[in-house]
Write a protein that holds these residues in place. Structure first.
Motif, PDB file in Angstrom:
ATOM      1  N   ALA A  33       0.845  -1.200   0.000  1.00  0.00           N
ATOM      2  CA  ALA A  33       0.000   0.000   0.000  1.00  0.00           C
ATOM      3  C   ALA A  33       0.878   1.248   0.000  1.00  0.00           C
ATOM      4  N   PRO A  34       0.348   2.397  -0.441  1.00  0.00           N
ATOM      5  CA  PRO A  34       1.119   3.643  -0.343  1.00  0.00           C
ATOM      6  C   PRO A  34       1.459   3.904   1.122  1.00  0.00           C
ATOM      7  N   PRO A  35       2.671   4.397   1.410  1.00  0.00           N
ATOM      8  CA  PRO A  35       3.036   4.648   2.807  1.00  0.00           C
ATOM      9  C   PRO A  35       2.347   5.898   3.344  1.00  0.00           C
ATOM     10  N   GLY A  36       2.288   6.002   4.674  1.00  0.00           N
ATOM     11  CA  GLY A  36       1.718   7.203   5.290  1.00  0.00           C
ATOM     12  C   GLY A  36       0.845   6.863   6.484  1.00  0.00           C
ATOM     13  N   ALA A  37       0.764   7.809   7.418  1.00  0.00           N
ATOM     14  CA  ALA A  37       0.012   7.586   8.657  1.00  0.00           C
ATOM     15  C   ALA A  37      -1.472   7.344   8.368  1.00  0.00           C
ATOM     16  N   GLY A  38      -2.022   8.071   7.378  1.00  0.00           N
ATOM     17  CA  GLY A  38      -3.435   7.912   7.045  1.00  0.00           C
ATOM     18  C   GLY A  38      -3.746   6.495   6.581  1.00  0.00           C
ATOM     19  N   VAL A  39      -2.850   5.935   5.783  1.00  0.00           N
ATOM     20  CA  VAL A  39      -3.052   4.579   5.268  1.00  0.00           C
ATOM     21  C   VAL A  39      -2.897   3.560   6.393  1.00  0.00           C
ATOM     22  N   LEU A  42      -6.104   3.503   8.202  1.00  0.00           N
ATOM     23  CA  LEU A  42      -7.104   2.812   7.380  1.00  0.00           C
ATOM     24  C   LEU A  42      -6.936   1.298   7.493  1.00  0.00           C
ATOM     25  N   LEU A  43      -5.706   0.819   7.319  1.00  0.00           N
ATOM     26  CA  LEU A  43      -5.457  -0.624   7.369  1.00  0.00           C
ATOM     27  C   LEU A  43      -5.727  -1.175   8.763  1.00  0.00           C
TER      28      LEU A  43
END
Lengths: 308, 308
Positions: A33-39, A42-43
């Motif tokens: 998945a694209p990296p980042g705190a938001g992702v 979500l996960l």
């Protein structure tokens, strides 16, 4: 199927396969998945709801139909587990969205805060969207002939959407605000699409991937319909007479919420008879499958005589 | 592609094909959906948002890639329109859910009340779920070899879900509450997944259904990435300098909402240069496609020099 078939052991073994496959799939998806705190959030929300236990009934029935019709052995099931995972992801998304404040507004699910309570509403909407979308990634990743995947994927999407579950939820919401109370026909109609379509579709898809012919698919479809009905009535009965410790949730919630159920419409004895009739009809539907129907028959007894 | 190619006429003709196919598909689905007032309301909400106009950019780029790579003639496009419809349904669901109160809380969309305002929140959530699910029914109904449908369906689901759009929306929500303001790298990352992935995926899927080889798929992918970037920057510029009558929406809304855009980070002139650079990169990406890249090249000019 062995003579001394142990349904509880079969269920436990398949649940384990499914649970491991779900965890592995989420781990794999998270790595790419694209990296980042938001992702990450979500996960985490997707996993919170997806890996929270549950009966894994739908993917299990999918596997049982596949094994029965295709004579697929246990050590050959791995190729089909992505499809099983997709089915459970779709079921989980429907629970997350149903619990939202604008829908049933349920703060609890399986004894824990529901997704929008554990996270927040935006994350819960997105987690549902993510599971629903990823479902189709998984379905189409199964190791089966492409023609069968396309046929099963289309059938499943129709039953999970306009042709079944989403429409069933729309009917359910409408019934809650309707002037007339629900009668038996109305209740059956809502259940047939809201919960029955997905159960039925999981079973039929197992048949499709196994290369079932038209007669076998029709038998699985009718079996799924009757099994779904028996399962739902049993659910309603357990909400009245069940053991809270075994159920893992409070009993009496349907009555407290003034919900129309098979028990409220038929009484306990009438609901018991209706469940029995649906179980018999489910077993009858398996007749054309001969020996291949035995596993699903045994699971019918197991699930509709359950105490949780 | 003819020498005297008229991009505006091409776009208009394809939009008409897509609009007719969308209306026909909703009509067909409505005829076979479970009956009931709740379902009628659900379908009305889906149609309200789906048939509200719009550029039909994603399905149009899908068709353009398909026509270019597969030398598919206009009179052969009908078989592929279900896939084009599925792409637009997925895009529409994302708009409906993005507008929800828990998400961007937008009361207007395309100059009309957004779905949850025209109907209600529960119906809007369900309409989005219904469009997202029905998307996959449509994708898998296209008249193409099953292997290609499976490959395209999986790719699309990944880009629309964890691998792209849903994750992009999660990153966008996270950025709004972050302590640090967005920089250019952060903005590009959000756009690449939130809007770029779906655009790119529509184009690549056109190639997959046309039987593109690996090199062609890579070229389409890079083209889609650069086209998406040029399109987004142009969007940001038009929000500052556009003509409200032509745009059909108020200008200056990004600045009023304190939104980080390419213009807010680069200034108008800098954003114009960045759009030009992305357009050039998009055209360069088409090089390996030779003659087959001309249609997509012409559409790049058309869309990135647009005034609405």
């Amino acid at each position: 199927m062995r003579q001394n078939f142990d349904a509880a052991a079969y269920v436990q073994a398949r649940q384990k396969l499914i649970n491991n496959a779900l965890a592995a799939e989420m781990e794999r998806a998270g790595r790419t998945a694209p990296p980042g705190a938001g992702v990450e959030r979500l996960l985490a929300a997707m996993e919170y709801s997806l890996l929270a236990g549950g009966k894994r009934l739908r993917p299990l029935l999918f596997l049982a139909a596949l094994e029965s019709i295709g004579q697929v052995e246990e050590n050959e099931l791995a190729a089909y587990l992505p499809f099983a995972c997709g089915i459970e992801m779709l079921h989980t998304y429907s629970l997350i969205h149903d619990d939202l404040p604008a829908m049933d507004n349920d703060a609890l699910r399986r004894g824990r805060p529901s997704c929008h309570k554990a996270f927040d509403e935006a994350t819960a909407i997105l987690a549902g969207d993510g599971l629903l979308t990823h479902c189709f990634c998984c379905l189409l990743a199964a190791g089966a002939p492409a023609e069968r995947l396309v046929q099963a994927g289309r059938y499943f999407a129709w039953q999970a959407g306009i042709g079944g579950m989403v429409s069933g939820q729309a009917l359910d919401i409408d019934a809650e605000t309707a002037a007339e109370p629900l009668n038996l026909a109305g209740l059956r109609k809502i259940h047939a699409s809201k919960t029955g379509a997905l159960l039925e579709s999981a079973i039929v898809c197992g048949g499709i991937l196994a290369g079932a012919d038209e007669a076998q698919k029709q038998a699985l479809k009718e079996f799924g319909r009757q099994f779904g009905l028996a399962f739902q009535i049993t659910d309603d009965i357990l909400d009245v007479v069940g053991d809270e410790a075994k159920l893992g949730k409070p009993v009496g919630s349907d009555a407290a919420n003034n919900k129309t159920t098979y028990v409220s419409l038929l009484g306990l004895a009438g609901a018991g008879q209706a469940a029995q009739a649906a179980m018999t009809a489910a077993r009858d539907a398996l007749e054309p499958l001969g020996e291949s129907g035995r596993l699903l028959g045994a699971l019918t007894d197991y699930y509709c005589r359950r105490d949780n």
